[in-house]
Motif scaffolding. Structure first.
Motif, mmCIF file in Angstrom:
data_model
loop_
_atom_site.group_PDB
_atom_site.id
_atom_site.type_symbol
_atom_site.label_atom_id
_atom_site.label_comp_id
_atom_site.label_asym_id
_atom_site.label_seq_id
_atom_site.Cartn_x
_atom_site.Cartn_y
_atom_site.Cartn_z
ATOM 1 N N ALA A 24 0.827 -1.210 0.000
ATOM 2 C CA ALA A 24 0.000 0.000 0.000
ATOM 3 C C ALA A 24 0.862 1.262 0.000
ATOM 4 O O ALA A 24 0.529 2.243 -0.684
ATOM 5 C CB ALA A 24 -0.941 -0.004 1.195
ATOM 6 N N LEU A 25 1.942 1.249 0.742
ATOM 7 C CA LEU A 25 2.835 2.412 0.753
ATOM 8 C C LEU A 25 3.415 2.656 -0.637
ATOM 9 O O LEU A 25 3.496 3.801 -1.100
ATOM 10 C CB LEU A 25 3.955 2.219 1.775
ATOM 11 N N ALA A 27 2.002 1.802 -3.460
ATOM 12 C CA ALA A 27 0.910 2.290 -4.297
ATOM 13 C C ALA A 27 0.616 3.766 -4.042
ATOM 14 O O ALA A 27 0.133 4.475 -4.933
ATOM 15 C CB ALA A 27 -0.345 1.456 -4.052
ATOM 16 N N LEU A 28 0.927 4.241 -2.851
ATOM 17 C CA LEU A 28 0.726 5.655 -2.519
ATOM 18 C C LEU A 28 1.911 6.536 -2.915
ATOM 19 O O LEU A 28 1.917 7.731 -2.653
ATOM 20 C CB LEU A 28 0.458 5.803 -1.016
#
Length: 79
Positions: A24-25, A27-28
């Motif tokens: 997720a990091l 993807a951010l």
């Protein structure tokens, strides 16, 4: 007296939550995070005033309930 218990998966144990956070990091847009290990912190308010006895009691709590000692390690800090 307060006790703080940190529980983490042992090295070598797959951490799917940590991997999900790492993904997720990325993807951010946060690059360079190569690994994430996720754990938990448990804060206990104790009536015990003797630090040695309090630590002994908290370690017993960890062994019996708070940590799965087969796959998790823990540390105890009294305040």
């Amino acid at each position: 007296m307060k006790a703080k218990v940190h529980v983490m998966l042992k090295n070598g144990v797959l951490d799917p939550q940590g991997e999900a956070v790492r993904h997720a990091l990325g993807a951010l847009g946060f690059e360079g995070v190569e690994g994430v290990r996720q754990g938990k912190v448990i804060e206990l308010e104790l009536s015990e005033t003797d630090p040695a006895k309090a630590e002994e009691n908290v370690r017993a709590m960890c062994e019996k309930l708070l940590a799965n000692t087969v796959i998790e390690s823990y540390s105890v800090k009294l305040a």
